[in-house]
Design an enzyme around this catalytic site. Structure first.
Site, short mmCIF file in Angstrom:
data_model
loop_
_atom_site.label_atom_id
_atom_site.label_comp_id
_atom_site.label_asym_id
_atom_site.label_seq_id
_atom_site.Cartn_x
_atom_site.Cartn_y
_atom_site.Cartn_z
N TYR A 1 0.81 -1.21 0.00
CA TYR A 1 0.00 0.00 0.00
C TYR A 1 0.85 1.27 0.00
O TYR A 1 0.54 2.22 -0.71
CB TYR A 1 -0.94 0.01 1.21
N THR B 1 -0.85 -10.04 -3.23
CA THR B 1 -2.19 -10.47 -2.85
C THR B 1 -3.04 -9.36 -2.26
O THR B 1 -4.20 -9.61 -1.89
CB THR B 1 -2.11 -11.67 -1.88
N GLU B 2 -2.49 -8.15 -2.20
CA GLU B 2 -3.28 -6.96 -1.87
C GLU B 2 -2.56 -5.74 -2.42
O GLU B 2 -1.36 -5.57 -2.20
CB GLU B 2 -3.45 -6.76 -0.35
N ASN B 3 -3.29 -4.89 -3.12
CA ASN B 3 -2.78 -3.59 -3.55
C ASN B 3 -3.98 -2.75 -3.96
O ASN B 3 -4.88 -3.24 -4.65
CB ASN B 3 -1.81 -3.73 -4.72
#
Length: 474
Positions: free
Chosen positions: A322, A372-374
């Protein structure tokens, strides 16, 4: 002769990621127990940077459980438990080939220490996983994503208690057995290094139940890593096709200046973030971690079998990305780099940092990598005609996907990418709805009010074209 890649590999997985506790709702439905996330309260009276649940006491827990006026949005989510067929159809229609979600541990073992699982909870995930596959997406399942049964905090001491290792492994075995042949990709523990900002949700350790909270956190993470290794060992026994990953909350942290003392201080902070992956991907504790524990008065208890257990390493590295921060020798913790733009919550926007992190991780571990998250949390405006013009989100993704492509050209074995919250969900840290990430707008406010109707944002059509071109059309 090696050929430099020209773009994303043909089998690259384009995905979206959510967590059960942030979207499902259905609190205490069909035998579900209370999880640590179910007591995350939304506090509109607090400034944005203070709306988190880092450390919690047993008195707070009791107040939350008995509260008649508190706002606990994760108890209703976006009603995904009922709307998942239509939501997944929209996501599949965007072209996603991967969908990451979690199984709510408290929906399967409501108290965490039962001997038998709750069949009603399993039946829901049977249908959910089948629907993911029916919409053309590979399921990627996280086994622990801030959904630990709250009973394990109150009756025990969360992950600080060694008993929880056995409870978690029992749960994992049920899931691995149940979904053999349907699920290939697994993440055992979400963001295992996040023991500061989300420490209670992550570890379930009430601050007043231990004498030394920092020590208890590292002891809890040790138990998590032992449980992860045991789960990975069992998964490989069940199905040789299972790919079991570990996950970090990514950085990287930059040195604030070229002063060698600042550079060394930054190295040390980054090492203690890599530490978790060093154990789970290499199979042993690094020397710098033991020195850190000694210098900080942290004494960990290791069972005789732990060294052998930790040899059962993960198949791939995954991480969330992030923002980045900066460090110097005068601060114990990293802090915001004000030279970079940021969203309203102070999360800096640094696409080049993603390329830096991908290269750093691949140089260190030489294993497959999945982001796996952005994504970016923003305030979105629903117009009278039902449109949402989120060009700022398009700009964010465009810049980050460009840097992913550059990292692949650098030789990084990047195999998949999940946009965080492809449909608007409850914020993890602040429990608010107005911090929106999705390509799909959910008409619901911070208090659960609204039609819950879904609307497609401008970014939905843009991302659909990106996926269709395998990252070439940006």
């Amino acid at each position: 002769m090696y050929q430099v890649p020209t773009g994303f590999p043909k089998n690259f997985l384009w995905g979206g990621a959510v967590a059960a506790n942030q979207c499902e709702g259905a609190y205490e439905y069909e035998g579900k127990g209370t999880s640590v996330a179910d007591i995350n309260e939304f506090r509109a009276d607090l400034p944005l940077e203070k709306r988190s649940n880092a450390e919690i006491s047993t008195s707070y827990i009791e107040e939350a459980l008995n509260s008649k006026t508190g706002i606990f949005p994760k108890r209703w989510g976006i009603n995904f438990k009922e709307t998942y067929p239509t939501d997944l159809k929209l996501l599949g229609g965007m072209g996603l080939t991967l969908f990451r979600t979690s199984i709510d541990w408290s929906r399967i073992f409501p108290n965490g220490d039962e001997l038998e699982p709750n069949e009603a909870g399993l039946l829901f995930y049977d249908k959910l996983i089948d629907e993911i596959i029916a919409n053309g997406m590979e399921p990627m399942i996280t086994l622990s994503h801030y959904e630990m049964p709250l009973n394990l905090t109150l009756k025990y001491k969360g992950w600080y208690s060694r008993e929880v290792v056995d409870f978690f492994v029992r749960y994992c075995k049920v899931i691995f057995d149940r979904y053999q042949g349907k699920v290939k990709y697994w993440i055992v523990i979400n963001q295992i290094n996040l023991i500061g900002h989300e420490s209670f949700n992550h570890l379930g350790i009430a601050e007043d139940k231990v004498e030394n909270l920092q020590e208890a956190k590292y002891q809890g993470v040790h138990h998590m890593m032992v449980a992860s290794a045991l789960a990975t060992e069992y998964a490989h026994q069940v199905d040789e096709n299972y790919q079991v990953g570990m996950m970090l909350c990514g950085g990287p942290e930059y040195a604030a200046t070229c002063n060698p003392e600042d550079v060394l201080a930054t190295l040390k902070i980054n090492q203690m973030q890599y530490f978790f992956a060093d154990v789970l991907l290499r199979g042993y504790y690094p020397g710098y971690a033991f020195r850190y524990f000694e210098e900080h008065g942290i004494k960990l208890e290791f069972a005789a079998e732990d060294e052998k257990i930790l040899k059962h390493t993960a198949d791939y590295l995954s991480f969330s990305y992030y923002y980045t921060q900066i460090c110097d020798a005068t601060h114990d913790e990293p802090y915001r780099n004000k030279a970079l733009p940021a969203n309203p919550w102070g999360w800096t926007i640094d696409p080049l940092g993603l390329r830096t992190l991908l290269n750093s991780f691949y140089d260190r571990y030489q294993c497959p990598i999945y982001i796996t998250e952005n994504g970016i949390g923003c305030y979105d405006q629903l117009e009278e005609d039902g449109s949402i013009h989120d060009g700022y989100r398009i700009d964010y993704y465009k810049a980050h996907i460009e840097q992913m492509k550059e990292a692949i050209k650098d030789g990084v074995d990047l195999r998949g990418y999940c946009a965080w919250g492809p449909i608007d969900i409850i914020s993890c840290s602040s429990s608010e709805m107005s911090k929106r990430y999705g390509f799909i707008y959910v008409d619901q406010d911070d208090y659960g009010k609204g039609s819950q109707k879904r609307y497609l944002k401008d970014s939905y059509d843009w991302m659909k074209k990106v996926i269709a071109s395998n990252g070439e059309t940006l």
